[in-house]
Design a protein around this motif. Sequence first.
Motif, PDB file in Angstrom:
ATOM      1  N   LEU A   1       0.820  -1.208   0.000  1.00  0.00           N
ATOM      2  CA  LEU A   1       0.000   0.000   0.000  1.00  0.00           C
ATOM      3  C   LEU A   1       0.857   1.264   0.000  1.00  0.00           C
ATOM      4  O   LEU A   1       1.811   1.384   0.775  1.00  0.00           O
ATOM      5  N   VAL A   2       0.492   2.200  -0.867  1.00  0.00           N
ATOM      6  CA  VAL A   2       1.060   3.546  -0.843  1.00  0.00           C
ATOM      7  C   VAL A   2      -0.098   4.530  -0.976  1.00  0.00           C
ATOM      8  O   VAL A   2      -1.200   4.162  -1.401  1.00  0.00           O
ATOM      9  N   ALA A   3       0.142   5.773  -0.592  1.00  0.00           N
ATOM     10  CA  ALA A   3      -0.936   6.765  -0.604  1.00  0.00           C
ATOM     11  C   ALA A   3      -0.399   8.126  -1.002  1.00  0.00           C
ATOM     12  O   ALA A   3       0.797   8.407  -0.904  1.00  0.00           O
ATOM     13  N   ARG A   4      -1.307   8.959  -1.447  1.00  0.00           N
ATOM     14  CA  ARG A   4      -0.987  10.368  -1.674  1.00  0.00           C
ATOM     15  C   ARG A   4      -2.032  11.212  -0.956  1.00  0.00           C
ATOM     16  O   ARG A   4      -3.199  10.831  -0.859  1.00  0.00           O
ATOM     17  N   LYS A   5      -1.605  12.356  -0.438  1.00  0.00           N
ATOM     18  CA  LYS A   5      -2.522  13.251   0.262  1.00  0.00           C
ATOM     19  C   LYS A   5      -2.986  14.360  -0.679  1.00  0.00           C
ATOM     20  O   LYS A   5      -2.408  14.589  -1.741  1.00  0.00           O
ATOM     21  N   THR A   6      -4.042  15.037  -0.267  1.00  0.00           N
ATOM     22  CA  THR A   6      -4.680  16.013  -1.133  1.00  0.00           C
ATOM     23  C   THR A   6      -3.749  17.149  -1.537  1.00  0.00           C
ATOM     24  O   THR A   6      -3.906  17.723  -2.605  1.00  0.00           O
TER      25      THR A   6
ATOM     26  N   TYR B   1      -0.332  16.969  -1.854  1.00  0.00           N
ATOM     27  CA  TYR B   1       0.943  16.555  -2.444  1.00  0.00           C
ATOM     28  C   TYR B   1       1.049  17.029  -3.892  1.00  0.00           C
ATOM     29  O   TYR B   1       0.032  17.203  -4.569  1.00  0.00           O
ATOM     30  N   PRO B   2       2.260  17.182  -4.391  1.00  0.00           N
ATOM     31  CA  PRO B   2       2.419  17.413  -5.829  1.00  0.00           C
ATOM     32  C   PRO B   2       1.815  16.259  -6.622  1.00  0.00           C
ATOM     33  O   PRO B   2       1.666  15.155  -6.096  1.00  0.00           O
ATOM     34  N   PRO B   3       1.466  16.483  -7.882  1.00  0.00           N
ATOM     35  CA  PRO B   3       0.811  15.438  -8.687  1.00  0.00           C
ATOM     36  C   PRO B   3       1.618  14.141  -8.744  1.00  0.00           C
ATOM     37  O   PRO B   3       2.838  14.167  -8.891  1.00  0.00           O
ATOM     38  N   GLU B   4       0.898  13.034  -8.611  1.00  0.00           N
ATOM     39  CA  GLU B   4       1.452  11.692  -8.773  1.00  0.00           C
ATOM     40  C   GLU B   4       2.554  11.336  -7.767  1.00  0.00           C
ATOM     41  O   GLU B   4       3.373  10.463  -8.016  1.00  0.00           O
TER      42      GLU B   4
ATOM     43  N   LEU C   1     -10.395  -1.979   2.931  1.00  0.00           N
ATOM     44  CA  LEU C   1      -9.511  -0.814   2.922  1.00  0.00           C
ATOM     45  C   LEU C   1     -10.327   0.472   2.919  1.00  0.00           C
ATOM     46  O   LEU C   1     -11.146   0.706   2.030  1.00  0.00           O
ATOM     47  N   HIS C   2     -10.078   1.289   3.932  1.00  0.00           N
ATOM     48  CA  HIS C   2     -10.827   2.540   4.085  1.00  0.00           C
ATOM     49  C   HIS C   2     -10.069   3.427   5.054  1.00  0.00           C
ATOM     50  O   HIS C   2      -9.591   2.958   6.093  1.00  0.00           O
TER      51      HIS C   2
ATOM     52  N   VAL D   1      -6.202  11.913   2.925  1.00  0.00           N
ATOM     53  CA  VAL D   1      -5.742  10.981   1.902  1.00  0.00           C
ATOM     54  C   VAL D   1      -6.615  11.136   0.664  1.00  0.00           C
ATOM     55  O   VAL D   1      -7.839  11.016   0.725  1.00  0.00           O
ATOM     56  N   ALA D   2      -5.985  11.404  -0.468  1.00  0.00           N
ATOM     57  CA  ALA D   2      -6.705  11.572  -1.723  1.00  0.00           C
ATOM     58  C   ALA D   2      -6.857  10.263  -2.467  1.00  0.00           C
ATOM     59  O   ALA D   2      -7.866  10.043  -3.149  1.00  0.00           O
ATOM     60  N   GLU D   3      -5.869   9.381  -2.367  1.00  0.00           N
ATOM     61  CA  GLU D   3      -5.891   8.141  -3.128  1.00  0.00           C
ATOM     62  C   GLU D   3      -4.913   7.146  -2.511  1.00  0.00           C
ATOM     63  O   GLU D   3      -3.867   7.536  -1.997  1.00  0.00           O
ATOM     64  N   MET D   4      -5.278   5.873  -2.598  1.00  0.00           N
ATOM     65  CA  MET D   4      -4.374   4.796  -2.192  1.00  0.00           C
ATOM     66  C   MET D   4      -4.191   3.848  -3.367  1.00  0.00           C
ATOM     67  O   MET D   4      -5.122   3.626  -4.143  1.00  0.00           O
ATOM     68  N   ARG D   5      -2.997   3.297  -3.481  1.00  0.00           N
ATOM     69  CA  ARG D   5      -2.691   2.348  -4.544  1.00  0.00           C
ATOM     70  C   ARG D   5      -1.916   1.179  -3.964  1.00  0.00           C
ATOM     71  O   ARG D   5      -1.308   1.276  -2.900  1.00  0.00           O
ATOM     72  N   THR D   6      -1.928   0.083  -4.718  1.00  0.00           N
ATOM     73  CA  THR D   6      -1.082  -1.054  -4.398  1.00  0.00           C
ATOM     74  C   THR D   6       0.010  -1.130  -5.452  1.00  0.00           C
ATOM     75  O   THR D   6      -0.276  -1.108  -6.649  1.00  0.00           O
ATOM     76  N   VAL D   7       1.263  -1.182  -5.005  1.00  0.00           N
ATOM     77  CA  VAL D   7       2.392  -1.221  -5.934  1.00  0.00           C
ATOM     78  C   VAL D   7       3.229  -2.466  -5.664  1.00  0.00           C
ATOM     79  O   VAL D   7       3.230  -3.011  -4.563  1.00  0.00           O
TER      80      VAL D   7
END
Length: 202
Positions: free
Chosen positions: A64-69, A71-74, A140-141, A149-155
Amino acid sequence: MNVPSALDWLPPHHRAEVVMLAAHYGVPHHRHVVLTDGEFDPLIKTDRLGEVGMVVRRRDGGILVARKTYYPPEVFRLLTGGIAPNEPIAIALEREVAEETSLTVHIERFLGIITYEARQPVLRRFVSYVFWLTELGGTLHVADPTEQVAEMRTVAPPTLPALADKLRQLPSTTDPAINGRWSSWGQFRAVMHEEVAGWLPT
């Protein structure tokens, strides 16, 4: 990890707990990092003295990784959560996993300890206790909306160095969202990804 030398860098009330956690979950690696600039969040926050790093392996083997609202893009990174002054590491880990993922997890290993030292503009110290966790159940929530948190991804684990590279390439612009420069924040955040890439079992 040379436990005695690593313990010297830790908050005094965490030293005995680290020895106990190492006995239960494996002796962690240790990396000490000297930062050229320590003027950004979370280093300047007064409500924490360190953080737990949560390397959450999902059932498909991804992490799991995440980005916050703000953060810079991507820009995505591994999950972390602050440890309040005088708070035990294990309590902070349990709380942050619940707040940021709502998942039930199993602690596979105490992966590592990263100690940070910055002397500009003033002396600051910070510590990250990094744990490898596996998902057991739940949905996952993000339970705490203040996490922004704007988005979470699995890498895939081999992509962690690429995430670190992106963090190290952030611009030197100052942003009130982190009370400092993105470039300094990125240098700090990149370290965990680089170290975890080497610490995870192959």
